[in-house]
Design an enzyme around this catalytic site. Structure first.
Site, PDB file in Angstrom:
ATOM      1  N   GLU A 245      23.676  -0.119  -2.680  1.00  0.00           N
ATOM      2  CA  GLU A 245      22.686   0.527  -1.806  1.00  0.00           C
ATOM      3  C   GLU A 245      23.277   1.777  -1.173  1.00  0.00           C
ATOM      4  O   GLU A 245      24.199   1.697  -0.359  1.00  0.00           O
ATOM      5  CB  GLU A 245      22.217  -0.427  -0.703  1.00  0.00           C
ATOM      6  CG  GLU A 245      21.183   0.216   0.209  1.00  0.00           C
ATOM      7  CD  GLU A 245      20.739  -0.685   1.346  1.00  0.00           C
ATOM      8  OE1 GLU A 245      20.063  -0.186   2.263  1.00  0.00           O
ATOM      9  OE2 GLU A 245      21.087  -1.871   1.323  1.00  0.00           O
ATOM     10  N   LYS A 377      23.021 -22.719   2.659  1.00  0.00           N
ATOM     11  CA  LYS A 377      22.293 -21.731   1.854  1.00  0.00           C
ATOM     12  C   LYS A 377      20.783 -21.755   2.084  1.00  0.00           C
ATOM     13  O   LYS A 377      20.003 -21.460   1.176  1.00  0.00           O
ATOM     14  CB  LYS A 377      22.610 -21.905   0.359  1.00  0.00           C
ATOM     15  CG  LYS A 377      24.082 -21.757   0.005  1.00  0.00           C
ATOM     16  CD  LYS A 377      24.312 -21.948  -1.496  1.00  0.00           C
ATOM     17  CE  LYS A 377      25.779 -21.739  -1.851  1.00  0.00           C
ATOM     18  NZ  LYS A 377      26.631 -22.820  -1.387  1.00  0.00           N
ATOM     19  N   ASP A 453      31.090 -16.666  -0.943  1.00  0.00           N
ATOM     20  CA  ASP A 453      29.890 -17.125  -1.646  1.00  0.00           C
ATOM     21  C   ASP A 453      28.708 -16.270  -1.187  1.00  0.00           C
ATOM     22  O   ASP A 453      28.267 -16.400  -0.039  1.00  0.00           O
ATOM     23  CB  ASP A 453      29.640 -18.601  -1.317  1.00  0.00           C
ATOM     24  CG  ASP A 453      28.523 -19.196  -2.165  1.00  0.00           C
ATOM     25  OD1 ASP A 453      27.717 -18.421  -2.716  1.00  0.00           O
ATOM     26  OD2 ASP A 453      28.462 -20.432  -2.273  1.00  0.00           O
ATOM     27  N   HIS A 551      18.251   8.389   4.029  1.00  0.00           N
ATOM     28  CA  HIS A 551      18.112   7.680   2.757  1.00  0.00           C
ATOM     29  C   HIS A 551      17.760   8.630   1.626  1.00  0.00           C
ATOM     30  O   HIS A 551      18.200   8.435   0.486  1.00  0.00           O
ATOM     31  CB  HIS A 551      17.063   6.573   2.879  1.00  0.00           C
ATOM     32  CG  HIS A 551      17.633   5.275   3.350  1.00  0.00           C
ATOM     33  ND1 HIS A 551      18.122   4.313   2.494  1.00  0.00           N
ATOM     34  CD2 HIS A 551      17.839   4.786   4.598  1.00  0.00           C
ATOM     35  CE1 HIS A 551      18.567   3.288   3.175  1.00  0.00           C
ATOM     36  NE2 HIS A 551      18.414   3.543   4.472  1.00  0.00           N
TER      37      HIS A 551
END
Length: 561
Positions: A245, A377, A453, A551
């Site tokens: 990104e 998660k 993770d 951006h």
């Protein structure tokens, strides 16, 4: 029509056919034209028949291969009809090539011969002078193709045809890279899709065997940027961030600059404990309640802890909290795990306790070692309230001049935006742990770079960002509170070369030699500090109306440096 050599006498206008003339240095009396009496052309019938065979063979092969692709059949398995079509195609193609001809130009041949004679005479006049042709232009650089030996070709066929299980290649061959190459080749044949853009070379496949990834066919490249220095608790950190990104690293870096210019940030680790919550079932709710009371009784804790702590020298049981749903009991165990993230460690400890409990509760039916009361998660209020992994709060006071010059905004605008966006706006959306601008961005980037993770970004990104004007409204106090940062510096992806290098950059590679768990706790504070920098910079960009502009500048591939 056939090309003939015609001699033209200078005093006559008529032409006469001569025998082929040998090449000479002068060709003033030589002309090339079409003969008035050409040799008979091939039969039109034979030409039409050859054309028909050629196009029929091509059409049959294309239709056959299209059907194979649709039904996921291997293209390299050829039927007898396809073999006949291939032979017909080759024969007709050769005939048509010969019919239309790719002949040589006699004039060009004669000029080439004259050039060779000239070079030969030059050599005879000067033996020391060697005429060499110019070197060929350099070939385009291409990636090395994957070379499959004849022995491996048979294995590729076996995998593609389903005779050899793909997952067994490493154990059967004893060579992880060779197994990955064979599996990759078989996959390309099965799917009919190329994997040319996916790298295979320059990776240690032995290092992931049995712990990181099964059935590999390559690896994905993610660029790593550096934000910092981040001045946190009196130490400087260069924070590695793996992301695709644009603008993320630049924005976080600006936040680090503002924190550094204001004297740095401080952090506190409030809790450190990984959780696992099995679910068991009894015949009655009363019986489930009896086990709940036993587990939560302080007099029982030492006995249970003894059974739990057998799993590891680092695992130390901290708390047990239970919840009942009818006759089902959920038991949430929390324990310290040293410098490991600790999921495997706590699971082994829980299994030891379940085995111990069945002595006194033989009617206990173990449904699953994880009952989602952990909770791993998944966004869950239990993690937001009770915490999981490392619970960290990080804060800084940003000076007014830094807010104005570096962040290009003002204190009042930041405070108002934080209240209406991060607090009120998130409440309106019914957010669970999402009272922030983009904590998940920074957490994910640091996690990927350091071998954590990535899926645990879900609960690790639980964060509430607070901003308040201080020092008579001139400066701003900013803090991030993150109750469930799940990180480790040993095990899993942390032992891979690239990820270990990023951990080493932060000074937290491997287990701490001084205090167990010190490295993983420091990594958790760095994550929180990076989130603090990211929140500060993004909120400033929004307050100043620069979000879209930045951006457009940093997140467009057409931009060139």
């Amino acid at each position: 029509m056939e090309l003939k050599q015609i001699q033209i006498p200078p005093t006559s206008t008529s032409t006469s056919i001569s025998s082929p003339v040998k090449h000479k240095k002068s060709i003033t009396n030589i002309d090339y034209s079409f003969s008035e009496n050409p040799a008979p052309a091939p039969s039109n019938l034979l030409l039409y028949l050859t054309n028909a065979v050629f196009f029929a063979a091509v059409y049959f092969l294309l239709v056959s291969w299209r059907d194979k692709i649709r039904h996921s059949k291997p293209l390299h398995v050829i039927s007898s009809s396809e073999m006949a079509a291939l032979l017909a195609f080759a024969a007709s193609f050769v005939y048509l090539l010969g019919f239309f001809g790719i002949g040589s130009n006699p004039l060009q041949d004669q000029q080439e011969e004259e050039k060779q004679i000239t070079l030969k005479k030059k050599k005879e006049n000067d033996d020391d002078h060697v005429v060499t042709p110019p070197p060929p232009p350099p070939a385009a650089i291409k990636s090395d193709p994957i070379i499959i030996s004849s022995d491996d070709e048979e294995i590729v066929k076996g995998v593609a045809e389903g005779r050899i299980p793909s997952y067994s290649l490493e154990s059967k061959l004893g060579d992880c890279k060779r197994a990955a190459a064979i599996r990759r080749k078989a996959l390309e044949r099965i799917t009919g899709k190329s994997l040319d853009g996916l790298p295979l070379e320059s990776f240690d496949y032995e290092s992931i065997l049995g712990q990181c990834c099964e059935m590999p066919v390559g690896y994905v490249q993610i660029p790593v940027g550096i934000a910092g220095p981040l001045l946190l608790d009196g130490e400087e950190y260069s924070v590695p961030m793996a992301t695709t990104e644009g603008c993320l690293v630049a924005s976080t870096n600006r936040g680090c600059k503002a924190i550094y210019a204001s004297g740095g940030a401080t952090s506190v680790v409030l809790r450190d404990g990984m959780t696992r919550a099995p679910v068991v079932r009894f015949s009655t709710a009363k019986r489930a309640a009896q086990l709940k009371l036993f587990l939560e009784d302080p007099l029982s804790f030492d006995t249970i802890a003894t059974a739990f702590n057998k799993s590891s020298r680092f695992a130390r049981l901290q708390t047990i909290k239970c919840a009942i749903a009818g006759k089902n009991l959920y038991m949430r165990f929390t324990c310290s795990t040293g410098d490991a993230m600790g999921m495997n460690m706590v699971s082994k400890g829980v299994q030891n306790v379940l085995d111990f409990l069945q002595t006194d509760f033989p009617d206990m039916d173990i449904i699953g070692i994880s009952g989602n009361f952990c909770s791993d998660k998944k966004p869950a209020a239990v993690n937001w309230i009770e915490g999981r992994g490392k619970s960290v709060v990080c804060e800084a006071i940003i000076k007014e001049e830094v807010v104005n010059k570096v962040l290009k905004t003002d204190v009042a605008s930041l405070v108002e935006l934080n209240m209406l966006k991060n607090l009120t706006g998130s409440a309106m959306a019914g957010a669970l742990g999402g009272f922030n601008a983009h904590a998940a961005n920074i957490v994910s980037a640091v996690y990927i770079a350091t071998g954590q993770d990535p899926a645990q970004n879900i609960e690790s990104s639980h964060c509430i960002t607070m901003m308040e004007a201080v020092n008579e409204g001139k400066d701003i106090h900013i803090s991030v509170t993150m109750p469930s940062i799940e990180v480790g510096t040993v095990g899993g992806g942390t032992q891979l070369a690239s990820q270990a290098a990023c951990l080493n950059l932060l000074g937290v590679k491997g287990a701490s030699n001084k205090v167990p768990g010190a490295n993983s706790r420091r990594l958790a504070t760095v994550v929180a500090g990076a989130v603090l920098a990211g929140e500060l910079s993004l909120m400033s960009a929004i307050a100043a109306g620069q979000l879209v502009k930045s951006h457009m500048k940093y997140n467009r591939s057409s931009n060139k440096p």
